[in-house]
Scaffold this motif. Structure first.
Motif, short mmCIF file in Angstrom:
data_model
loop_
_atom_site.label_atom_id
_atom_site.label_comp_id
_atom_site.label_asym_id
_atom_site.label_seq_id
_atom_site.Cartn_x
_atom_site.Cartn_y
_atom_site.Cartn_z
N GLY A 99 0.81 -1.21 0.00
CA GLY A 99 0.00 0.00 0.00
C GLY A 99 0.84 1.25 0.00
O GLY A 99 0.51 2.26 -0.63
N GLU A 100 1.96 1.18 0.67
CA GLU A 100 2.86 2.33 0.75
C GLU A 100 3.68 2.51 -0.53
O GLU A 100 3.94 3.63 -0.97
CB GLU A 100 3.80 2.12 1.95
CG GLU A 100 4.52 3.37 2.40
CD GLU A 100 5.04 3.24 3.83
OE1 GLU A 100 6.07 3.85 4.13
OE2 GLU A 100 4.42 2.50 4.64
N LEU A 101 4.07 1.40 -1.13
CA LEU A 101 5.00 1.45 -2.26
C LEU A 101 4.35 1.52 -3.63
O LEU A 101 4.96 2.02 -4.59
CB LEU A 101 5.94 0.24 -2.22
CG LEU A 101 6.97 0.29 -1.09
CD1 LEU A 101 7.59 -1.09 -0.89
CD2 LEU A 101 8.06 1.33 -1.40
N ALA A 102 3.15 1.01 -3.77
CA ALA A 102 2.52 0.95 -5.10
C ALA A 102 2.43 2.33 -5.75
O ALA A 102 2.78 2.48 -6.93
CB ALA A 102 1.15 0.27 -5.01
N PRO A 103 1.98 3.36 -5.04
CA PRO A 103 1.92 4.69 -5.68
C PRO A 103 3.31 5.19 -6.10
O PRO A 103 3.47 5.76 -7.18
CB PRO A 103 1.32 5.59 -4.59
CG PRO A 103 0.62 4.66 -3.66
CD PRO A 103 1.42 3.40 -3.68
N ALA A 133 -3.37 -2.36 -12.07
CA ALA A 133 -2.56 -3.35 -12.79
C ALA A 133 -1.25 -2.76 -13.29
O ALA A 133 -0.29 -3.50 -13.54
CB ALA A 133 -3.36 -3.94 -13.95
N ASP A 134 -1.17 -1.44 -13.45
CA ASP A 134 0.11 -0.85 -13.87
C ASP A 134 1.00 -0.50 -12.68
O ASP A 134 2.03 0.13 -12.83
CB ASP A 134 -0.12 0.37 -14.77
CG ASP A 134 -0.90 1.47 -14.07
OD1 ASP A 134 -1.35 1.25 -12.91
OD2 ASP A 134 -1.07 2.55 -14.67
N ALA A 135 0.59 -0.97 -11.49
CA ALA A 135 1.43 -0.76 -10.30
C ALA A 135 1.91 -2.08 -9.69
O ALA A 135 3.07 -2.20 -9.30
CB ALA A 135 0.67 0.04 -9.24
N VAL A 136 1.02 -3.07 -9.61
CA VAL A 136 1.37 -4.33 -8.95
C VAL A 136 0.87 -5.51 -9.78
O VAL A 136 -0.30 -5.55 -10.18
CB VAL A 136 0.77 -4.41 -7.52
CG1 VAL A 136 1.26 -5.70 -6.84
CG2 VAL A 136 1.16 -3.19 -6.69
N GLY A 137 1.76 -6.44 -10.03
CA GLY A 137 1.40 -7.66 -10.74
C GLY A 137 2.06 -8.87 -10.09
O GLY A 137 2.49 -8.82 -8.93
N GLY A 159 -3.41 -10.05 -17.50
CA GLY A 159 -3.22 -8.61 -17.36
C GLY A 159 -2.32 -8.22 -16.20
O GLY A 159 -1.98 -7.04 -16.05
N ARG A 160 -1.95 -9.19 -15.38
CA ARG A 160 -1.10 -8.91 -14.21
C ARG A 160 0.23 -9.65 -14.26
O ARG A 160 1.02 -9.54 -13.32
CB ARG A 160 -1.81 -9.36 -12.93
CG ARG A 160 -3.10 -8.66 -12.61
CD ARG A 160 -2.88 -7.53 -11.62
NE ARG A 160 -4.14 -6.88 -11.29
CZ ARG A 160 -4.23 -5.78 -10.56
NH1 ARG A 160 -3.14 -5.22 -10.05
NH2 ARG A 160 -5.40 -5.23 -10.30
N ILE A 161 0.45 -10.46 -15.27
CA ILE A 161 1.68 -11.27 -15.30
C ILE A 161 2.84 -10.41 -15.81
O ILE A 161 2.82 -9.92 -16.93
CB ILE A 161 1.51 -12.53 -16.17
CG1 ILE A 161 0.37 -13.39 -15.59
CG2 ILE A 161 2.81 -13.33 -16.23
CD1 ILE A 161 0.02 -14.61 -16.43
N LEU A 162 3.83 -10.24 -14.96
CA LEU A 162 4.95 -9.35 -15.28
C LEU A 162 6.21 -10.12 -15.65
O LEU A 162 7.22 -9.51 -16.04
CB LEU A 162 5.25 -8.44 -14.09
CG LEU A 162 4.06 -7.63 -13.56
CD1 LEU A 162 4.54 -6.67 -12.48
CD2 LEU A 162 3.36 -6.88 -14.68
N GLY A 163 6.18 -11.42 -15.48
CA GLY A 163 7.37 -12.19 -15.81
C GLY A 163 7.07 -13.67 -15.74
O GLY A 163 6.15 -14.10 -15.03
#
Lengths: 269, 269
Positions: free
Chosen positions: A121-125, A165-169, A192-196
């Motif tokens: 919650g703190e880091l996503a933004p 989705a453009d912050a956490v996946g 839509g959330r898979i980053l790797g």
């Protein structure tokens, strides 16, 4: 072949310059970097080398340790460390930071999991403002106590879904999730959330909880099946080969790359 | 205290007569038997010793290996072996046979899991006719390749629910399930199907995939919490202490029992 990425841990004996040059020489277009290797030469020099050799960064490993303790039991400020790692990802030209969230602190599993949610919650933004996505990587349950209270892909996805989705996946690493009876379902839900997507095999018998990995083809993991699942979920990005294995680490890097390309062709593609 | 059961593997150096006498001397009313120990003295003599000392059998370990291969990679007829084990459970006076279903055969995880479902279909009526319930014990995912393609309690429950509750249930062993973010939910859903509750702790760091266990209190597992969960789901039967640990196995059995009773009082009750 243009999706293959060398996760730098696979050539652990190589410095970052050696790994980047090795990739370029072998025709590997991507590399997954580790922060300790970047630190040895500095972020700017690393970025310069990557540009010069035309190698792109599939991800930076790693932020996390939000439960406040390292695998060795030392205290760590995971949030501050992850902010630094986000900035470093930007400088290295990647938008994916892999998170290893940390193990059980104070014998309190539920509380440790809550700390992870709070840290996100703190880091996503902060990450989103900088164009970096945080990739929650569930680790194998045998690493729950020491490294990651995030143990399944479903659990990682539930955490990610609290954020844009453009912050956490999520990052799908075969070694950590192949056994999960829900894995195919969870991958589909992660669209839509898979980053790797990280590939490797598991040694059988499994005698080491950290180093029990191998190049694809040595163990029970069905790499094509899992690749098809992540592709059906819309992931068509780099595929990192990430092998923790003492024997691989003793092998010269150029031989490892050759073996890696062969294993990737035979068992993943 | 009258629910405490010695799982016989905890006193591995003891023969069955020594373990039964040890329990009686220590005031432990229950024992979880292993078939190899029973075989050393024979089923009839084992049953006679149990009656003489007033020790009851909480479960017999084990049937299973339905994927056709032992952890050592040898072929095995798991169905025939389990039929024998069902008959043996009857002779020993227990209605719970613990199943370890077997690891991945032929590099085919999905097919291996199907073999387990098929074997249960064949064995459930046989067990039910004899008054024995088959206890599906999910094993820790790190044992998926070699010992058990059944990796979560939710997966075990889904298999069990294809059969009558007096034929197939689940065994909750803390070591195998404590890390599972769904475990409390899965225990609640298992109401009426829980055939056993096994307690122990996990060593940290976890350096051995089989022997990384300890008496309750040494690791991250919240025993009271999990006990409360199984009780809320209606299980009030024996609680087996099951410790695979080389140091415990080198300790004299009577000392192990004393330590076990202490750990059970301090951390489980």
């Amino acid at each position: 072949m243009n999706r293959l990425s060398l996760n730098q841990i696979t050539t652990k004996s190589w410095s970052l310059p050696e790994a980047v040059e090795g990739c370029a020489a072998a025709g590997i277009e991507w590399i997954g970097l580790w922060r300790d290797k970047v630190a040895e030469v500095g972020v700017e020099e690393s970025a310069r080398l990557l540009r010069r050799h035309g190698v792109r960064v599939s991800s930076l490993c790693r932020g996390g340790f939000f439960t406040g303790v390292t695998p060795e039991g030392e205290p760590v400020d995971g949030i501050a460390m992850t902010r630094e790692a986000i900035d470093e990802a930007v400088a290295l030209g990647t938008d994916v930071l892999v998170l290893v969230v940390g193990g059980v602190a104070d014998h309190d599993l539920a509380g440790s999991r809550q700390r992870v949610a709070d840290a996100l919650g703190e880091l996503a933004p902060y990450a989103r403002e900088r164009g970096v996505r945080l990739g929650l990587e569930p680790l194998h349950p045998m690493q729950c106590a020491e490294r990651s209270v995030l143990s399944t892909l479903g659990q990682a996805l539930a955490l990610a879904e609290d954020h844009p989705a453009d912050a956490v996946g999520v990052v799908v690493d075969e070694f950590h999730v192949w056994w999960d009876p829900e894995v195919e379902h969870s991958i589909a839900r992660s669209a839509g959330r898979i980053l790797g997507f990280h590939v490797c095999d598991q040694l059988v018998p499994l005698t080491d909880t950290l180093l029990g990995r191998a190049l694809p083809g040595r163990g029970p993991i069905d790499h094509r099946r899992l690749r098809e699942c992540v592709e059906a979920a819309g992931y068509h990005g780099p595929i990192e080969v990430e092998v923790f294995n003492a024997e691989v680490w003793r092998t010269p890097g150029d031989v490892v790359l050759r073996d890696m390309i062969g294993a990737y062709r035979r068992h993943v593609l």
